[in-house]
Write an enzyme that holds these catalytic residues in place. Structure first.
Site, short mmCIF file in Angstrom:
data_model
loop_
_atom_site.label_atom_id
_atom_site.label_comp_id
_atom_site.label_asym_id
_atom_site.label_seq_id
_atom_site.Cartn_x
_atom_site.Cartn_y
_atom_site.Cartn_z
N LYS A 69 23.98 -59.74 -124.38
CA LYS A 69 24.29 -60.09 -122.98
C LYS A 69 25.20 -59.06 -122.29
O LYS A 69 25.15 -58.92 -121.08
CB LYS A 69 24.92 -61.48 -122.89
CG LYS A 69 23.90 -62.60 -123.06
CD LYS A 69 24.52 -63.96 -122.81
CE LYS A 69 23.48 -65.06 -122.89
NZ LYS A 69 24.00 -66.36 -122.50
N ASP A 105 23.37 -68.58 -116.09
CA ASP A 105 24.11 -69.62 -116.83
C ASP A 105 25.11 -70.33 -115.90
O ASP A 105 25.40 -71.51 -116.10
CB ASP A 105 24.88 -69.02 -118.01
CG ASP A 105 23.98 -68.76 -119.21
OD1 ASP A 105 22.92 -69.42 -119.31
OD2 ASP A 105 24.32 -67.91 -120.05
N ALA A 128 36.43 -69.67 -126.48
CA ALA A 128 36.52 -68.55 -125.52
C ALA A 128 35.46 -67.50 -125.82
O ALA A 128 35.73 -66.30 -125.79
CB ALA A 128 37.92 -67.95 -125.57
P1 NAP Z 1 29.88 -67.54 -128.97
O1 NAP Z 1 29.95 -66.37 -128.05
O2 NAP Z 1 29.77 -67.31 -130.44
O3 NAP Z 1 31.19 -68.40 -128.66
C1 NAP Z 1 31.48 -69.62 -129.27
C2 NAP Z 1 33.00 -69.79 -129.36
O4 NAP Z 1 33.24 -71.05 -130.00
C3 NAP Z 1 33.69 -68.75 -130.24
O5 NAP Z 1 34.01 -67.59 -129.51
C4 NAP Z 1 34.91 -69.50 -130.72
O6 NAP Z 1 35.92 -69.47 -129.71
C5 NAP Z 1 34.42 -70.95 -130.78
N1 NAP Z 1 34.10 -71.31 -132.15
C6 NAP Z 1 33.16 -70.78 -132.97
N2 NAP Z 1 33.16 -71.38 -134.16
C7 NAP Z 1 34.16 -72.32 -134.11
C8 NAP Z 1 34.69 -73.26 -135.04
N3 NAP Z 1 34.18 -73.38 -136.28
N4 NAP Z 1 35.68 -74.06 -134.63
C9 NAP Z 1 36.21 -73.95 -133.38
N5 NAP Z 1 35.75 -73.07 -132.47
C10 NAP Z 1 34.74 -72.28 -132.82
O7 NAP Z 1 28.67 -68.50 -128.61
P2 NAP Z 1 28.15 -68.88 -127.13
O8 NAP Z 1 27.04 -68.01 -126.75
O9 NAP Z 1 29.32 -68.99 -126.24
O10 NAP Z 1 27.51 -70.32 -127.41
C11 NAP Z 1 28.34 -71.39 -127.76
C12 NAP Z 1 27.55 -72.70 -127.77
O11 NAP Z 1 27.04 -72.98 -126.48
C13 NAP Z 1 26.34 -72.71 -128.71
O12 NAP Z 1 26.26 -73.96 -129.30
C14 NAP Z 1 25.19 -72.47 -127.78
O13 NAP Z 1 23.97 -73.02 -128.27
C15 NAP Z 1 25.66 -73.22 -126.55
N6 NAP Z 1 25.04 -72.74 -125.31
C16 NAP Z 1 24.27 -73.62 -124.61
C17 NAP Z 1 23.69 -73.21 -123.43
C18 NAP Z 1 22.84 -74.19 -122.66
O14 NAP Z 1 22.07 -73.75 -121.80
N7 NAP Z 1 22.97 -75.48 -122.90
C19 NAP Z 1 23.91 -71.92 -122.94
C20 NAP Z 1 24.72 -71.04 -123.68
C21 NAP Z 1 25.29 -71.48 -124.87
P3 NAP Z 1 37.47 -69.23 -130.10
O15 NAP Z 1 37.46 -68.09 -131.07
O16 NAP Z 1 38.03 -68.90 -128.78
O17 NAP Z 1 38.01 -70.48 -130.68
#
Ligand code: NAP
Length: 277
Positions: A69, A105, A128
């Protein structure tokens, strides 16, 4: 790499789990558009090569997902204001011969919140990562929210995100109980509770919700996470990730085809997919 003869792509790695081909191809077929959407598993700089094939004629555009992205940005001619603000692109299209980067998004996230009254509410965003950036921009610049706490396991990282986006304040999980007590909206952008770890929740059981609060989980598999089930039991309004998934896709679809996505038809196809899974 041999590129597929399809008209819209998903660029990511991995992409095999993505629901985007099902969503877009269902809509293309229903509207008889003679277009095809395909997921391309591309790694590293290959994403730049793929982008050179997007000409706005044969290949209308692409969605972009993890981990590209941000990586796609230097390969584009221009970014929309939203993409610049989020600092990430999830949709590429061609306008007057220029490859544009946009982020749907933000619009997708806001779509299911249209009917929720959140004026003056304090808000919490958990995690974050990438999605949190679009959520923060949506809440701050879309809804005009003034008090947003970005809760992270790494408060310094949250501080950097807040500084960069010029919104929100960093917070730690130790502050969560107090923050939830005051919040009108709680958004989970972490993957905690996602299939197959459906027994997990980013919010401990000892922290409670109440009527008048809204809990929004971006996870769409399962459709009702453990977090949402608890929030619902305790009287809060709950929103799952599926409406956002469909709304961000519908916004990309409209950019590429200038047509409205038949959302009910897409919902039915997804429902069918989940029942078979
Ligand atoms: P990402 O960039 O990997 O970010 C997820 C964040 O969650 C990490 O940076 C971390 O933040 C936190 N995290 C990860 N593992 C964790 C754990 N075990 N315990 C606590 N915090 C944890 O992923 P993303 O792209 O943002 O996606 C995140 C979620 O949103 C996924 O489930 C994805 O499927 C969903 N999503 C849904 C949509 C939709 O259209 N519905 C769109 C985009 C994403 P910290 O390090 O700051 O704690």
């Amino acid at each position: 790499m041999v590129y597929p003869t399809s008209n819209c792509w998903l660029l990511g790695h991995p992409v095999s789990h993505s629901l985007s081909p099902l969503i877009h191809n269902t809509a293309f077929n229903y509207l008889n558009l003679q277009l095809q959407y395909a997921a391309l598993d591309v790694e590293g700089l290959e994403v730049g090569n793929a982008i050179t094939q997007i000409d706005g004629k044969k290949v209308l555009g692409a969605n972009v997902t993890i981990p590209h992205k941000q990586a796609v940005m230097p390969f584009l001619d221009e970014l929309t204001e939203v993409a610049k603000r989020v600092g990430a692109v999830n949709t590429i299209y061609v306008e007057e011969g220029r490859r544009m980067g946009h982020n749907t998004d933000v619009e997708g996230f806001l779509s299911p919140l249209k009917t929720v009254g959140l004026e003056g509410a304090e808000m919490i965003v958990l995690g974050a990562g990438g999605a949190a950036r679009a959520v923060l921009v949506a809440l701050s610049y879309g809804l005009g929210a003034k008090q947003i706490s970005l809760v992270s396991r790494d408060v310094d990282k949250a501080q950097r995100v807040c500084d960069e986006l010029e919104c929100g304040s960093p917070a730690s999980y130790d502050q969560l109980a107090k923050l939830v007590e005051r919040a009108g909206l709680v958004v989970n952008t972490t993957p905690v509770g996602m299939h197959p770890h459906v027994d997990e929740s980013p919010i401990p059981d000892g922290i409670h919700f109440r009527a008048g609060q809204t809990v929004y989980d971006l996870i769409y598999a399962p459709r009702r996470t453990r977090l949402l089930k608890k929030a619902e039991r305790e009287g809060a309004t709950v929103i799952g990730g599926l409406p956002m998934l469909i709304a961000q896709a519908a916004a990309s679809f409209k950019i590429w085809t200038q047509q409205e996505m038949p959302v009910e038809i897409v919902e039915a196809a997804l429902q069918d997919h989940f029942e078979k899974a």
